[in-house]
Design an enzyme around this catalytic site. Structure first.
Site, PDB file in Angstrom:
ATOM      1  N   ASP A   1       0.826  -1.201   0.000  1.00  0.00           N
ATOM      2  CA  ASP A   1       0.000   0.000   0.000  1.00  0.00           C
ATOM      3  C   ASP A   1       0.863   1.256   0.000  1.00  0.00           C
ATOM      4  O   ASP A   1       0.477   2.286  -0.568  1.00  0.00           O
ATOM      5  CB  ASP A   1      -0.925  -0.006   1.226  1.00  0.00           C
ATOM      6  CG  ASP A   1      -2.003  -1.074   1.099  1.00  0.00           C
ATOM      7  OD1 ASP A   1      -2.073  -1.745   0.052  1.00  0.00           O
ATOM      8  OD2 ASP A   1      -2.783  -1.242   2.052  1.00  0.00           O
ATOM      9  N   GLY A   2       2.038   1.169   0.626  1.00  0.00           N
ATOM     10  CA  GLY A   2       2.940   2.324   0.667  1.00  0.00           C
ATOM     11  C   GLY A   2       3.353   2.764  -0.734  1.00  0.00           C
ATOM     12  O   GLY A   2       3.405   3.958  -1.035  1.00  0.00           O
TER      13      GLY A   2
ATOM     14  N   ARG B   1       2.528   6.335  -2.652  1.00  0.00           N
ATOM     15  CA  ARG B   1       3.555   7.174  -3.273  1.00  0.00           C
ATOM     16  C   ARG B   1       3.130   7.562  -4.692  1.00  0.00           C
ATOM     17  O   ARG B   1       3.243   8.731  -5.080  1.00  0.00           O
ATOM     18  CB  ARG B   1       4.891   6.416  -3.292  1.00  0.00           C
ATOM     19  CG  ARG B   1       6.052   7.193  -3.884  1.00  0.00           C
ATOM     20  CD  ARG B   1       7.400   6.593  -3.506  1.00  0.00           C
ATOM     21  NE  ARG B   1       7.593   5.242  -4.014  1.00  0.00           N
ATOM     22  CZ  ARG B   1       8.139   4.939  -5.197  1.00  0.00           C
ATOM     23  NH1 ARG B   1       8.551   5.902  -6.008  1.00  0.00           N
ATOM     24  NH2 ARG B   1       8.298   3.690  -5.575  1.00  0.00           N
TER      25      ARG B   1
ATOM     26  N   LYS C   1       2.997  14.468  24.502  1.00  0.00           N
ATOM     27  CA  LYS C   1       2.440  15.731  25.019  1.00  0.00           C
ATOM     28  C   LYS C   1       1.128  15.963  24.286  1.00  0.00           C
ATOM     29  O   LYS C   1       1.129  16.200  23.072  1.00  0.00           O
ATOM     30  CB  LYS C   1       3.383  16.911  24.717  1.00  0.00           C
ATOM     31  CG  LYS C   1       4.575  17.018  25.631  1.00  0.00           C
ATOM     32  CD  LYS C   1       4.261  17.856  26.862  1.00  0.00           C
ATOM     33  CE  LYS C   1       5.489  18.025  27.731  1.00  0.00           C
ATOM     34  NZ  LYS C   1       5.154  18.387  29.125  1.00  0.00           N
TER      35      LYS C   1
ATOM     36  N   ARG D   1      -8.599  16.842  24.202  1.00  0.00           N
ATOM     37  CA  ARG D   1      -7.198  16.811  24.613  1.00  0.00           C
ATOM     38  C   ARG D   1      -6.749  15.408  24.268  1.00  0.00           C
ATOM     39  O   ARG D   1      -7.279  14.431  24.808  1.00  0.00           O
ATOM     40  CB  ARG D   1      -7.061  17.079  26.105  1.00  0.00           C
ATOM     41  CG  ARG D   1      -7.409  18.510  26.473  1.00  0.00           C
ATOM     42  CD  ARG D   1      -7.618  18.664  27.978  1.00  0.00           C
ATOM     43  NE  ARG D   1      -8.347  19.891  28.258  1.00  0.00           N
ATOM     44  CZ  ARG D   1      -7.779  21.072  28.431  1.00  0.00           C
ATOM     45  NH1 ARG D   1      -6.466  21.191  28.384  1.00  0.00           N
ATOM     46  NH2 ARG D   1      -8.510  22.143  28.666  1.00  0.00           N
TER      47      ARG D   1
ATOM     48  N   THR E   1      -9.541   1.351   7.420  1.00  0.00           N
ATOM     49  CA  THR E   1      -8.912   0.134   7.946  1.00  0.00           C
ATOM     50  C   THR E   1      -7.489   0.395   8.447  1.00  0.00           C
ATOM     51  O   THR E   1      -6.820  -0.543   8.874  1.00  0.00           O
ATOM     52  CB  THR E   1      -8.850  -0.950   6.847  1.00  0.00           C
ATOM     53  OG1 THR E   1      -8.225  -0.382   5.694  1.00  0.00           O
ATOM     54  CG2 THR E   1     -10.234  -1.436   6.489  1.00  0.00           C
ATOM     55  N   GLY E   2      -7.057   1.657   8.370  1.00  0.00           N
ATOM     56  CA  GLY E   2      -5.694   1.974   8.774  1.00  0.00           C
ATOM     57  C   GLY E   2      -5.603   2.644  10.134  1.00  0.00           C
ATOM     58  O   GLY E   2      -6.111   2.124  11.124  1.00  0.00           O
ATOM     59  N   TYR E   3      -4.981   3.796  10.148  1.00  0.00           N
ATOM     60  CA  TYR E   3      -4.711   4.512  11.401  1.00  0.00           C
ATOM     61  C   TYR E   3      -6.016   4.790  12.148  1.00  0.00           C
ATOM     62  O   TYR E   3      -6.082   4.670  13.382  1.00  0.00           O
ATOM     63  CB  TYR E   3      -3.978   5.815  11.076  1.00  0.00           C
ATOM     64  CG  TYR E   3      -3.133   6.416  12.180  1.00  0.00           C
ATOM     65  CD1 TYR E   3      -2.935   5.796  13.415  1.00  0.00           C
ATOM     66  CD2 TYR E   3      -2.504   7.652  11.987  1.00  0.00           C
ATOM     67  CE1 TYR E   3      -2.147   6.372  14.401  1.00  0.00           C
ATOM     68  CE2 TYR E   3      -1.712   8.234  12.964  1.00  0.00           C
ATOM     69  CZ  TYR E   3      -1.549   7.597  14.177  1.00  0.00           C
ATOM     70  OH  TYR E   3      -0.773   8.179  15.158  1.00  0.00           O
TER      71      TYR E   3
ATOM     72  N   MET F   1      -8.647   3.036  12.305  1.00  0.00           N
ATOM     73  CA  MET F   1      -9.105   1.841  13.021  1.00  0.00           C
ATOM     74  C   MET F   1      -8.286   1.616  14.295  1.00  0.00           C
ATOM     75  O   MET F   1      -8.839   1.225  15.327  1.00  0.00           O
ATOM     76  CB  MET F   1      -9.049   0.609  12.118  1.00  0.00           C
ATOM     77  CG  MET F   1      -9.693  -0.614  12.745  1.00  0.00           C
ATOM     78  SD  MET F   1      -9.939  -1.979  11.581  1.00  0.00           S
ATOM     79  CE  MET F   1     -11.477  -1.478  10.804  1.00  0.00           C
TER      80      MET F   1
END
Lengths: 278, 278, 278, 278
Positions: free
Chosen positions: D67-68, D72, D148, D165, D178-180, D182
């Site tokens: 997928d990367g 690109r 932080k 926050r 389905t990525g970050y 999820m």
């Protein structure tokens, strides 16, 4: 009895209350020292009473501020000095009384009418060396580049507990269970327990669950993706970048945090504060 | 040494392996008893050796089946007899060996080359009386009508821990932390710990978090919505409907479950089994 | 214009306000009908104006109560009559105004100064037949025995979406996304969207995630464990036990719910109400 | 028909397969261009066919990688060129075929026996200007200092959706669900839907839930803690640090990603890949 006084530096009301506490104790004949940073923000304290936190050698420290101020005191003092926390923060999981109760609390303290609540702390070893403060809340091992996951393996007492691709890993005390570990999905842990919570932060695999392990366990963390720098964050206060191949070990510290409490109440005292986060 | 043999009743392979174990032990001169229910499914055992689980008075019980079979043995036996579990189930958090390892495991057991893993159990009091089995996994207090939430208050050592509107509440042992409590969002708990997990089931308020409390605590549960019947479910095996006003208390049982283990390994042994649930 | 009036039956203040609304509309010369159940609880309405909800044929229904009362109206009326909801419940995701705003809201309604907010509903087919009410919130397919998991497969447009062992499965509208589906871990869904949320309830496999699919999809649910009776619950109001082999299909209903709104505001109107659940 | 060929640069097998695809298409008389970066890693391609991705003006791009690699290509090409993805990565939510199916897939493509799957992308405006790539997966607004928390407000179509926050906020497409998103607790979203998922990352308040909003909405994000630098991460590929007071807006992009598919199957094709993450 000797006392120390520390205030949150960014809130005038906290500094003023700290001065009133200092004055009250002096007038009543006690020795009182004031922390250098507090003094820098309010010059009314007697200069002779000013000391860095590292040199505090008192019976109690009165901390006026939020959990952040208490964590600063915990990170800097060299002895396990009981803390009476006056809440001038937002949530106050560690503080015991509200500002208007300050002098009533002090008189109970002076009368010996209190209880010491001991909390465990965690010690972190970086490549076998301990050079970072003990954590009262949590040790966080995080990606050095926000949004770029790191690939970690972690071990409990030498056995592989899990392997994760995640934003990081949190190892928390019961005290810290209501903080960053809870944001990562961890449970509330009764502060009487001697356990650690290990919680992966936004892991790719949802089967990577928070764990609760004995505080006497040794938790080892290894970074598998050797190109990725990692960040070690202690209690959200102390930060350091570490090279990828660093070996991190977290163990029970021989030191404890001590808090002056006026009741032994846990429920609903702490569980209610979770509700207030919302 | 005296042995007991119990098999999963709905799997022929389990029954057959049970007979081979029984035969092997008899041939080697040991006294062996077989549980009544197992006998009912495979009549080859010597009728004289058949006993109800309640009357088992042996040194070890060889259980061939899944976690459900082990829970059945735990609920019925009257003494804390060490169990050697042979996995003929799906997941097998409690079993120790796979079927092909059975006779190797038996010879190690006979040679004394094993370790006893003790696990805490919870005892449930209904209006102060204990008339239900101890739970090795969890006590679930559930809505009597699926989909109709109940309104509960729960207390830890007398202090109000939380008030929830939910499908129910789960109180689990570390052993049960990988079961129903985990489906409800609870953490994995190291089996060496003497703690309970209290996990609300599909609560309306998302601030109602799973909790980990000392196993020596007393957990009290009260049903606030007095029109709603509740269900008490012990280890997903024993079920009873209770009137709305029932007072439920969960405490550490004086009894323990004992498992024959061949290693003291916890990680990744149990954490890996969580992965297999997926 | 013709109006209908319906009140929550268990709250005197709601019944009284309903009467005042009824009286106000009559005095102003409008035809008003009152629902039979409301009348049964407060006999002051003119008997000639009393009708079962099923026979309501009006331009607007004024509902004084909580979301439960609105759901009752939705389940029983046979036409998509716009509802003005006055909040006499706890949360009130569906209601538009608070009791003290009632008459101001009525005058705006009479002046034509309002907006109709249409919400999708789901229709459930049991073995191909639709004999249950449409759901405005959610269709829940639940275990018939609380605490005994069911084994389900579910399909979206004929393709297997997932296979779960769980307490049940929830198929919700955007309107229902803040209800039972959210307790099961589902997201908040903007009410303008025509989608369904499919959320497994306490699944064993944590990889079974809530899904969001087009409302035009056909969701099929099959019970695999053929010994287990299942419960079909519509909006937490309508319940029916179904034999294990039942085939359940959920589709977009041709009917819509219509709500009188005075603003088109969604944020923070509905997201704030989520906060109030805590 | 003109083709482009792109390979993952760190995997020799991918580069070799890319060459075979290039060769096959050339031999069959098609014009083929190769991306500059791929050529840099494998010098066998004809230098005359080498072009930067930005200048690709072809009918199809054959991408051999994970997928990367596809992300690109998506970030660099200037036209919405259909991509045929051959999976040489780990999960492959975007790729369509496995390496051994490459030439069968190519012949189907040449025979016109395929379907174009269009996916929405998000465009990000920093202080009103768009100077970052469109995202096919997600836009992440993250704390500049790992661990932080930042304090954000986010708006949907001008209305305040929530104030958090947290470690950050993720705005994802259905493709990115389905990525970050999820990992942050978001749902699976059917790729046919035109919606965005907004998911807070490790928020302090557990009442801050993932949301699903129309893709035509405008999502505005404001950083409240003006001392904290933020990181903008597009698809985990493009990173930029932004000053605290930056205003970020996310909208539907006029561009689409186009994928060559051989079936219209969604279930269980994508939901199964979620399982493989475990």
């Amino acid at each position: 009895m000797r006392f120390g006084v520390v205030a949150r530096r960014d809130k005038e009301a906290a500094l003023k209350l700290a001065y009133r506490v200092y004055d009250f104790l002096k007038v009543n004949g006690y020795e009182v020292v004031v922390d250098e940073d507090t003094y820098r923000c309010l010059r009314e304290f007697d200069e002779e009473d000013v000391l860095p936190l590292e040199d505090f050698d008192v019976d109690f420290i009165i901390v006026i501020g939020g959990d952040g101020t208490i964590l600063r005191v915990e990170h800097k003092t060299r002895r396990d000095i009981p803390i009476l926390g006056v809440n001038m923060g937002t949530l106050g999981f560690l503080t015991e009384v509200e500002p208007h109760e300050t002098f009533f609390a002090l008189s109970k303290l002076l009368a010996g009418d209190y209880y010491i609540d001991e909390r465990i702390k965690l010690r972190t070893y970086v490549n076998g060396e301990n050079s970072v403060p003990d954590s009262l809340n949590e040790v966080a091992i995080l990606t050095g580049i926000p949004g770029k996951i790191i690939h970690l393996r972690y071990y409990v007492d030498g056995g592989l507990a899990d392997e994760i691709r995640a934003d990081g890993l949190i190892v928390a005390t019961p005290t810290g269970s209501t903080g960053y570990a809870m944001s990562a999905g961890g449970p509330f842990v009764d502060p009487r327990l001697e356990v650690m919570v290990i919680a992966p932060l936004a892991p790719i695999a949802l089967s990577s669950r928070p764990m609760v392990v004995p505080a006497t366990s040794e938790v080892g963390v290894r970074n598998i993706s050797l190109q990725r720098e990692i960040v070690l964050a202690i209690d959200g206060q102390f930060y350091t970048y570490l090279p990828p191949e660093t070996e991190i070990t977290v163990k029970l510290s021989p030191r404890r945090a001590k808090f002056v409490r006026f009741t032994k109440e846990i429920y609903p005292k702490y569980t209610l504060r979770i509700k207030k986060k919302f």
